[in-house]
Design a protein around this motif. Structure first.
Motif, PDB file in Angstrom:
ATOM      1  N   LEU A   1      -5.511   5.924  33.440  1.00  0.00           N
ATOM      2  CA  LEU A   1      -6.405   4.890  32.931  1.00  0.00           C
ATOM      3  C   LEU A   1      -7.429   4.559  33.915  1.00  0.00           C
ATOM      4  O   LEU A   1      -8.593   4.090  33.421  1.00  0.00           O
ATOM      5  CB  LEU A   1      -5.388   3.356  33.081  1.00  0.00           C
ATOM      6  CG  LEU A   1      -4.388   3.387  31.969  1.00  0.00           C
ATOM      7  CD1 LEU A   1      -3.483   2.313  32.376  1.00  0.00           C
ATOM      8  CD2 LEU A   1      -5.126   2.682  30.820  1.00  0.00           C
TER       9      LEU A   1
ATOM     10  N   ASN B   1      -6.053  -0.533  40.314  1.00  0.00           N
ATOM     11  CA  ASN B   1      -5.431   0.273  39.129  1.00  0.00           C
ATOM     12  C   ASN B   1      -4.402   1.163  39.790  1.00  0.00           C
ATOM     13  O   ASN B   1      -3.430   1.312  39.252  1.00  0.00           O
ATOM     14  CB  ASN B   1      -6.479   0.812  38.319  1.00  0.00           C
ATOM     15  CG  ASN B   1      -5.774   2.017  37.754  1.00  0.00           C
ATOM     16  OD1 ASN B   1      -5.339   1.805  36.556  1.00  0.00           O
ATOM     17  ND2 ASN B   1      -6.122   3.545  38.072  1.00  0.00           N
TER      18      ASN B   1
ATOM     19  N   SER C   1      -9.112   8.845  39.702  1.00  0.00           N
ATOM     20  CA  SER C   1      -9.003   9.956  39.799  1.00  0.00           C
ATOM     21  C   SER C   1      -8.205  10.586  38.464  1.00  0.00           C
ATOM     22  O   SER C   1      -8.090  11.835  38.192  1.00  0.00           O
ATOM     23  CB  SER C   1      -8.295  10.618  40.838  1.00  0.00           C
ATOM     24  OG  SER C   1      -7.091  10.065  41.089  1.00  0.00           O
ATOM     25  N   SER C   2      -7.554   9.890  37.705  1.00  0.00           N
ATOM     26  CA  SER C   2      -6.573   9.957  36.608  1.00  0.00           C
ATOM     27  C   SER C   2      -6.482   9.073  35.610  1.00  0.00           C
ATOM     28  O   SER C   2      -6.432   7.865  35.999  1.00  0.00           O
ATOM     29  CB  SER C   2      -5.234  10.294  37.346  1.00  0.00           C
ATOM     30  OG  SER C   2      -4.167  10.755  36.537  1.00  0.00           O
TER      31      SER C   2
ATOM     32  N   THR D   1      -0.834   8.965  30.208  1.00  0.00           N
ATOM     33  CA  THR D   1      -1.322   9.582  31.290  1.00  0.00           C
ATOM     34  C   THR D   1      -0.313  10.238  31.938  1.00  0.00           C
ATOM     35  O   THR D   1       0.590  10.681  31.432  1.00  0.00           O
ATOM     36  CB  THR D   1      -1.726   8.195  32.169  1.00  0.00           C
ATOM     37  OG1 THR D   1      -0.470   7.748  32.774  1.00  0.00           O
ATOM     38  CG2 THR D   1      -2.674   7.381  31.402  1.00  0.00           C
TER      39      THR D   1
ATOM     40  N   THR E   1       1.593   4.504  28.206  1.00  0.00           N
ATOM     41  CA  THR E   1       0.259   4.752  27.692  1.00  0.00           C
ATOM     42  C   THR E   1       0.103   6.477  28.178  1.00  0.00           C
ATOM     43  O   THR E   1       0.904   6.740  29.226  1.00  0.00           O
ATOM     44  CB  THR E   1      -0.768   4.291  28.774  1.00  0.00           C
ATOM     45  OG1 THR E   1      -0.633   2.596  28.484  1.00  0.00           O
ATOM     46  CG2 THR E   1      -2.384   4.375  28.413  1.00  0.00           C
TER      47      THR E   1
ATOM     48  N   ARG F   1       4.727  11.953  36.432  1.00  0.00           N
ATOM     49  CA  ARG F   1       4.880  11.557  37.710  1.00  0.00           C
ATOM     50  C   ARG F   1       6.133  10.804  38.248  1.00  0.00           C
ATOM     51  O   ARG F   1       6.768  10.894  39.497  1.00  0.00           O
ATOM     52  CB  ARG F   1       3.671  10.763  38.472  1.00  0.00           C
ATOM     53  CG  ARG F   1       2.664  11.977  38.291  1.00  0.00           C
ATOM     54  CD  ARG F   1       1.160  11.175  39.270  1.00  0.00           C
ATOM     55  NE  ARG F   1       0.292  12.079  39.215  1.00  0.00           N
ATOM     56  CZ  ARG F   1      -1.088  11.690  39.240  1.00  0.00           C
ATOM     57  NH1 ARG F   1      -1.588  10.811  38.999  1.00  0.00           N
ATOM     58  NH2 ARG F   1      -2.082  12.907  39.159  1.00  0.00           N
TER      59      ARG F   1
ATOM     60  N   ASP G   1      -5.549   6.987  50.869  1.00  0.00           N
ATOM     61  CA  ASP G   1      -4.070   7.001  50.409  1.00  0.00           C
ATOM     62  C   ASP G   1      -3.739   5.424  50.914  1.00  0.00           C
ATOM     63  O   ASP G   1      -3.686   5.070  52.026  1.00  0.00           O
ATOM     64  CB  ASP G   1      -3.227   7.874  51.563  1.00  0.00           C
ATOM     65  CG  ASP G   1      -2.057   7.853  51.151  1.00  0.00           C
ATOM     66  OD1 ASP G   1      -1.430   6.952  50.253  1.00  0.00           O
ATOM     67  OD2 ASP G   1      -0.897   8.675  51.674  1.00  0.00           O
ATOM     68  N   LEU G   2      -3.654   4.678  49.624  1.00  0.00           N
ATOM     69  CA  LEU G   2      -3.216   3.331  49.858  1.00  0.00           C
ATOM     70  C   LEU G   2      -2.009   2.995  50.201  1.00  0.00           C
ATOM     71  O   LEU G   2      -1.852   1.779  50.364  1.00  0.00           O
ATOM     72  CB  LEU G   2      -3.446   2.688  48.183  1.00  0.00           C
ATOM     73  CG  LEU G   2      -5.126   2.692  47.673  1.00  0.00           C
ATOM     74  CD1 LEU G   2      -5.121   2.611  46.132  1.00  0.00           C
ATOM     75  CD2 LEU G   2      -5.956   1.757  48.316  1.00  0.00           C
TER      76      LEU G   2
ATOM     77  N   TYR H   1       9.864  -0.558  40.659  1.00  0.00           N
ATOM     78  CA  TYR H   1       8.554  -0.505  39.605  1.00  0.00           C
ATOM     79  C   TYR H   1       8.387  -1.808  38.908  1.00  0.00           C
ATOM     80  O   TYR H   1       7.340  -2.569  39.070  1.00  0.00           O
ATOM     81  CB  TYR H   1       8.636   0.602  38.783  1.00  0.00           C
ATOM     82  CG  TYR H   1       7.293   0.706  38.158  1.00  0.00           C
ATOM     83  CD1 TYR H   1       6.001   1.073  38.631  1.00  0.00           C
ATOM     84  CD2 TYR H   1       7.354   0.442  36.726  1.00  0.00           C
ATOM     85  CE1 TYR H   1       4.754   0.774  37.915  1.00  0.00           C
ATOM     86  CE2 TYR H   1       6.252   0.595  35.973  1.00  0.00           C
ATOM     87  CZ  TYR H   1       5.107   0.862  36.541  1.00  0.00           C
ATOM     88  OH  TYR H   1       3.599   0.794  35.859  1.00  0.00           O
TER      89      TYR H   1
ATOM     90  N   LYS I   1       5.451  -4.829  39.305  1.00  0.00           N
ATOM     91  CA  LYS I   1       4.716  -5.173  38.346  1.00  0.00           C
ATOM     92  C   LYS I   1       4.893  -6.724  38.317  1.00  0.00           C
ATOM     93  O   LYS I   1       3.695  -7.538  37.704  1.00  0.00           O
ATOM     94  CB  LYS I   1       4.582  -4.343  37.197  1.00  0.00           C
ATOM     95  CG  LYS I   1       4.147  -2.839  37.425  1.00  0.00           C
ATOM     96  CD  LYS I   1       2.619  -2.850  37.830  1.00  0.00           C
ATOM     97  CE  LYS I   1       2.369  -1.557  38.221  1.00  0.00           C
ATOM     98  NZ  LYS I   1       0.863  -1.257  38.500  1.00  0.00           N
TER      99      LYS I   1
ATOM    100  N   ARG J   1      -6.502   9.434  46.604  1.00  0.00           N
ATOM    101  CA  ARG J   1      -6.547  10.524  47.473  1.00  0.00           C
ATOM    102  C   ARG J   1      -7.404  11.868  46.776  1.00  0.00           C
ATOM    103  O   ARG J   1      -7.976  12.491  47.729  1.00  0.00           O
ATOM    104  CB  ARG J   1      -4.919  10.758  47.310  1.00  0.00           C
ATOM    105  CG  ARG J   1      -4.282   9.959  48.158  1.00  0.00           C
ATOM    106  CD  ARG J   1      -2.629  10.129  47.997  1.00  0.00           C
ATOM    107  NE  ARG J   1      -2.329  10.041  46.517  1.00  0.00           N
ATOM    108  CZ  ARG J   1      -1.148  10.244  46.120  1.00  0.00           C
ATOM    109  NH1 ARG J   1      -0.099  10.250  46.980  1.00  0.00           N
ATOM    110  NH2 ARG J   1      -0.962   9.929  44.886  1.00  0.00           N
ATOM    111  N   THR J   2      -7.594  11.781  45.371  1.00  0.00           N
ATOM    112  CA  THR J   2      -8.115  12.943  44.876  1.00  0.00           C
ATOM    113  C   THR J   2      -9.363  12.560  44.359  1.00  0.00           C
ATOM    114  O   THR J   2      -9.533  11.495  43.718  1.00  0.00           O
ATOM    115  CB  THR J   2      -7.182  13.575  43.704  1.00  0.00           C
ATOM    116  OG1 THR J   2      -5.804  13.539  44.072  1.00  0.00           O
ATOM    117  CG2 THR J   2      -7.796  14.842  43.299  1.00  0.00           C
TER     118      THR J   2
END
Ligand code: NAP
Length: 272
Positions: A23, A95, A20-21, A194, A192, A199, A63-64, A159, A163, A45-46
């Motif tokens: 990448l 992703n 939805s956004s 985005t 990147t 967010r 919703d993951l 975060y 990763k 979700r979107t």
């Protein structure tokens, strides 16, 4: 070496999270250009808003961070593939993900736990559910990690560690899959352009924006790495230098340097 276009002709369907956004959206836009016959299953979700007439995309709202939603969506995707695309190689692109900037546990502990659910747990869960089919049909699993994976990242501690998990997990899985027609690719982008930084709680015009690469460039580099059979790609030479430095120096020193760099982001942080 085959081109991305040639390699993508061997795939019939793509399962992607977060189309939805950013990448994820860019992956869909480029993949459909390279092989208009591909069928796409998107989980986010979107619903993605992509205006390409030939795009065959089915959106599976999910919703993951919610395991039961992953179970449901995986079942629906399998049924959809059985009906619409029963043969040919599959491409799974894990992703979806998000970060958060601040001292742990800012902005709140539940937010940190949700990050682990989406960035780590959901990837393992979805891949595990789809693995028998991926192995039977052959193809590839692309995991979107980050240059944050190469060193501890103060102010984005959870975060960065999520990763690191994803990068190591992806590389280990690739070894287990050796000899099969399924393999993995870990993509490690640096900053990147985005919605990611906004967010994560940073304003436009932050340090990250100044260093950002366009989405399409990152996706093109990822597809070249996929075509050449690599198991890891760090996108862009500046990111390769920083990933190499983060890997080579002792971890406490890497943590110190990264904390110094990331503390500068705070200057531009959004007031919560
Ligand atoms: N941008 C960067 O600088 C950068 C650098 C390195 C790595 N990455 C990684 O690249 C990946 C894509 O991020 P992006 O930069 O494209 O950021 P983005 O524009 O914010 O996109 C994030 C995507 O993740 C999805 N997502 C977030 N939470 C979700 C949830 N609970 N359930 C399902 N989907 C969810 C969003 O979909 P919905 O909101 O519709 O659910 C959205 O499509 C992430 O894994 C990120 O960690 C980004």
């Amino acid at each position: 070496m085959p081109s991305p276009r040639e390699v993508l002709q061997t795939f019939t369907a793509v399962i992607i999270t977060g189309g939805s956004s950013g990448l994820g959206k860019s992956f869909i836009e480029l993949l459909v250009k390279l092989n208009p016959a591909l069928r796409f299953c998107n989980l986010s979700r979107t619903k993605p808003d992509i205006k390409v007439p030939e795009l065959k995309l089915r959106h599976f709202p999910c919703d993951l961070s919610q395991p039961q939603e992953i179970e449901r969506a995986a079942g629906e995707i399998e049924a959809h593939l059985d009906a619409a695309s029963p043969t040919g190689r599959l491409l799974l692109i894990n992703n979806s993900g998000f970060g958060s900037y601040g001292r742990f546990p800012e902005p709140a502990l539940p937010h940190q736990l949700e990050m682990l659910d989406v960035n780590v747990r959901a990837v393992v869960h979805l891949t595990g559910l789809l693995l028998p089919r991926l192995k039977a049909r052959g193809g590839a699993i692309v995991n979107i990690a980050s240059t944050a994976a190469f060193q501890p990242t103060a102010y984005m501690a959870t975060y960065g560690a999520s990763k690191t998990f994803l990068l190591h997990w992806s590389l280990a899985l690739n070894e287990e899959l050796r000899g099969s027609d399924l393999r993995t690719l870990a993509v490690c982008p640096g900053p990147t352009a985005t919605q990611f930084f906004r967010r994560a709680g940073l304003t436009q015009g932050s340090v990250a924006d100044a260093l950002s690469m366009p989405c399409e460039t990152v996706v093109r580099m990822s597809l070249r790495a996929l075509a050449s059979g690599r198991s890891q790609v760090v996108t862009g030479w500046k990111n390769r230098v920083s990933a190499l430095a983060g890997s080579l120096v002792p971890k406490p020193l890497a943590a110190r340097v990264a904390a110094w760099v990331l503390a500068r982001y705070r200057l531009k942080q959004v007031q919560r």
